[in-house]
Design a protein around this motif. Structure first.
Motif, PDB file in Angstrom:
ATOM      1  N   MET A  76       0.844  -1.157   0.000  1.00 60.73           N
ATOM      2  CA  MET A  76       0.000   0.000   0.000  1.00 60.73           C
ATOM      3  C   MET A  76       0.899   1.233   0.000  1.00 60.73           C
ATOM      4  SD  MET A  76      -2.918   1.204   2.686  1.00 60.73           S
ATOM      5  CE  MET A  76      -3.713  -0.352   2.635  1.00 60.73           C
ATOM      6  N   LYS A  77       0.517   2.191  -0.820  1.00 59.98           N
ATOM      7  CA  LYS A  77       1.239   3.460  -0.859  1.00 59.98           C
ATOM      8  C   LYS A  77       0.276   4.587  -0.514  1.00 59.98           C
ATOM      9  CE  LYS A  77       4.737   2.312  -4.259  1.00 59.98           C
ATOM     10  NZ  LYS A  77       5.318   2.620  -5.560  1.00 59.98           N
ATOM     11  N   VAL A  78       0.764   5.548   0.244  1.00 64.33           N
ATOM     12  CA  VAL A  78      -0.048   6.689   0.637  1.00 64.33           C
ATOM     13  C   VAL A  78       0.672   7.952   0.207  1.00 64.33           C
ATOM     14  CG1 VAL A  78      -1.071   7.937   2.563  1.00 64.33           C
ATOM     15  CG2 VAL A  78      -0.947   5.445   2.620  1.00 64.33           C
ATOM     16  N   ASP A  79      -0.015   8.793  -0.565  1.00 65.34           N
ATOM     17  CA  ASP A  79       0.506  10.112  -0.928  1.00 65.34           C
ATOM     18  C   ASP A  79      -0.066  11.087   0.090  1.00 65.34           C
ATOM     19  OD1 ASP A  79       1.074  12.626  -1.974  1.00 65.34           O
ATOM     20  OD2 ASP A  79       0.842  11.941  -4.045  1.00 65.34           O
ATOM     21  N   GLU A  80       0.759  11.511   1.037  1.00 67.50           N
ATOM     22  CA  GLU A  80       0.287  12.350   2.137  1.00 67.50           C
ATOM     23  C   GLU A  80      -0.146  13.732   1.670  1.00 67.50           C
ATOM     24  OE1 GLU A  80       3.162  12.396   5.266  1.00 67.50           O
ATOM     25  OE2 GLU A  80       3.213  10.203   5.401  1.00 67.50           O
ATOM     26  N   GLN A  81       0.473  14.249   0.617  1.00 67.58           N
ATOM     27  CA  GLN A  81       0.108  15.575   0.128  1.00 67.58           C
ATOM     28  C   GLN A  81      -1.257  15.564  -0.547  1.00 67.58           C
ATOM     29  OE1 GLN A  81       3.450  16.583  -2.339  1.00 67.58           O
ATOM     30  NE2 GLN A  81       4.594  17.466  -0.629  1.00 67.58           N
ATOM     31  N   LEU A  82      -1.540  14.516  -1.308  1.00 72.31           N
ATOM     32  CA  LEU A  82      -2.819  14.437  -2.010  1.00 72.31           C
ATOM     33  C   LEU A  82      -3.883  13.694  -1.214  1.00 72.31           C
ATOM     34  CD1 LEU A  82      -1.574  13.592  -5.616  1.00 72.31           C
ATOM     35  CD2 LEU A  82      -2.290  15.808  -4.715  1.00 72.31           C
ATOM     36  N   GLY A  83      -3.477  12.935  -0.195  1.00 66.65           N
ATOM     37  CA  GLY A  83      -4.418  12.143   0.571  1.00 66.65           C
ATOM     38  C   GLY A  83      -4.952  10.954  -0.208  1.00 66.65           C
ATOM     39  N   VAL A  84      -4.108  10.367  -1.062  1.00 70.73           N
ATOM     40  CA  VAL A  84      -4.517   9.258  -1.915  1.00 70.73           C
ATOM     41  C   VAL A  84      -3.872   7.967  -1.416  1.00 70.73           C
ATOM     42  CG1 VAL A  84      -4.418   8.327  -4.257  1.00 70.73           C
ATOM     43  CG2 VAL A  84      -4.790  10.759  -3.907  1.00 70.73           C
ATOM     44  N   VAL A  85      -4.677   6.924  -1.296  1.00 66.09           N
ATOM     45  CA  VAL A  85      -4.192   5.602  -0.903  1.00 66.09           C
ATOM     46  C   VAL A  85      -4.278   4.694  -2.119  1.00 66.09           C
ATOM     47  CG1 VAL A  85      -4.564   3.627   0.604  1.00 66.09           C
ATOM     48  CG2 VAL A  85      -4.993   5.929   1.456  1.00 66.09           C
ATOM     49  N   ARG A  86      -3.195   3.978  -2.414  1.00 67.38           N
ATOM     50  CA  ARG A  86      -3.184   3.021  -3.525  1.00 67.38           C
ATOM     51  C   ARG A  86      -2.753   1.660  -3.017  1.00 67.38           C
ATOM     52  NH1 ARG A  86      -1.539   6.795  -8.223  1.00 67.38           N
ATOM     53  NH2 ARG A  86      -3.560   7.766  -8.402  1.00 67.38           N
ATOM     54  N   VAL A  87      -3.445   0.643  -3.451  1.00 68.25           N
ATOM     55  CA  VAL A  87      -3.087  -0.725  -3.117  1.00 68.25           C
ATOM     56  C   VAL A  87      -2.141  -1.213  -4.206  1.00 68.25           C
ATOM     57  CG1 VAL A  87      -3.953  -3.056  -2.777  1.00 68.25           C
ATOM     58  CG2 VAL A  87      -5.272  -1.099  -1.950  1.00 68.25           C
ATOM     59  N   THR A  88      -0.899  -1.513  -3.837  1.00 63.21           N
ATOM     60  CA  THR A  88       0.098  -1.903  -4.835  1.00 63.21           C
ATOM     61  C   THR A  88       0.050  -3.383  -5.173  1.00 63.21           C
ATOM     62  OG1 THR A  88       1.734  -2.144  -3.079  1.00 63.21           O
ATOM     63  CG2 THR A  88       1.666  -0.040  -4.254  1.00 63.21           C
ATOM     64  N   ARG A  89      -0.402  -4.218  -4.229  1.00 63.98           N
ATOM     65  CA  ARG A  89      -0.577  -5.636  -4.529  1.00 63.98           C
ATOM     66  C   ARG A  89      -1.506  -6.262  -3.511  1.00 63.98           C
ATOM     67  NH1 ARG A  89       4.763  -8.925  -2.495  1.00 63.98           N
ATOM     68  NH2 ARG A  89       4.815  -7.863  -0.515  1.00 63.98           N
ATOM     69  N   ALA A  90      -2.172  -7.320  -3.963  1.00 66.30           N
ATOM     70  CA  ALA A  90      -3.087  -8.050  -3.093  1.00 66.30           C
ATOM     71  C   ALA A  90      -2.984  -9.527  -3.437  1.00 66.30           C
ATOM     72  CB  ALA A  90      -4.514  -7.558  -3.288  1.00 66.30           C
ATOM     73  N   VAL A  91      -3.087 -10.366  -2.424  1.00 64.48           N
ATOM     74  CA  VAL A  91      -3.060 -11.818  -2.611  1.00 64.48           C
ATOM     75  C   VAL A  91      -4.326 -12.386  -1.994  1.00 64.48           C
ATOM     76  CG1 VAL A  91      -1.841 -13.954  -2.096  1.00 64.48           C
ATOM     77  CG2 VAL A  91      -0.543 -11.875  -2.542  1.00 64.48           C
ATOM     78  N   SER A  92      -5.009 -13.233  -2.753  1.00 63.51           N
ATOM     79  CA  SER A  92      -6.216 -13.894  -2.263  1.00 63.51           C
ATOM     80  C   SER A  92      -6.037 -15.395  -2.426  1.00 63.51           C
ATOM     81  CB  SER A  92      -7.436 -13.413  -3.055  1.00 63.51           C
ATOM     82  OG  SER A  92      -8.595 -14.053  -2.595  1.00 63.51           O
ATOM     83  N   ALA A  93      -6.043 -16.121  -1.317  1.00 64.32           N
ATOM     84  CA  ALA A  93      -5.957 -17.579  -1.341  1.00 64.32           C
ATOM     85  C   ALA A  93      -7.354 -18.127  -1.077  1.00 64.32           C
ATOM     86  CB  ALA A  93      -4.979 -18.080  -0.294  1.00 64.32           C
ATOM     87  N   VAL A  94      -7.848 -18.965  -1.999  1.00 63.90           N
ATOM     88  CA  VAL A  94      -9.235 -19.411  -1.966  1.00 63.90           C
ATOM     89  C   VAL A  94      -9.302 -20.926  -2.010  1.00 63.90           C
ATOM     90  CG1 VAL A  94     -11.451 -19.263  -3.151  1.00 63.90           C
ATOM     91  CG2 VAL A  94      -9.902 -17.317  -3.192  1.00 63.90           C
TER      92      VAL A  94
END
Length: 86
Positions: free
Chosen positions: A1-19
């Protein structure tokens, strides 16, 4: 997860789902379904205010025109792993 503190934007850089989904007939289709659900969940967490009817478990936002859908720039790499019975 990356957070741009100046813009207040959160981005998910990767996700893993085990099913553990049982018998998978088409791995590509099933993987796409799970990947889509991960993106949907990220969208609910980061982009919208969701009103839920707790009695019936339904999403109650009345206007779909204001619904924000996550795009490729919002979600990074999504990895889906199917757990198989040994």
């Amino acid at each position: 997860m990356k957070v741009d503190e100046q813009l207040g934007v959160v981005r998910v850089t990767r996700a893993v789902s085990a099913v553990a989904a049982g018998r998978i007939l088409n791995t590509k289709t099933a993987g796409s379904q799970i990947s889509g659900s991960v993106v949907w969940g990220i969208g609910m967490a980061l982009h919208e205010e969701t009103h839920i009817d707790h009695k019936f478990g339904r999403i109650m936002n009345a206007n779909i025109a204001e619904y924000l859908v996550p795009v490729n720039a919002d979600v990074g790499d999504v990895k889906v792993i199917f757990c198989r019975r040994a």
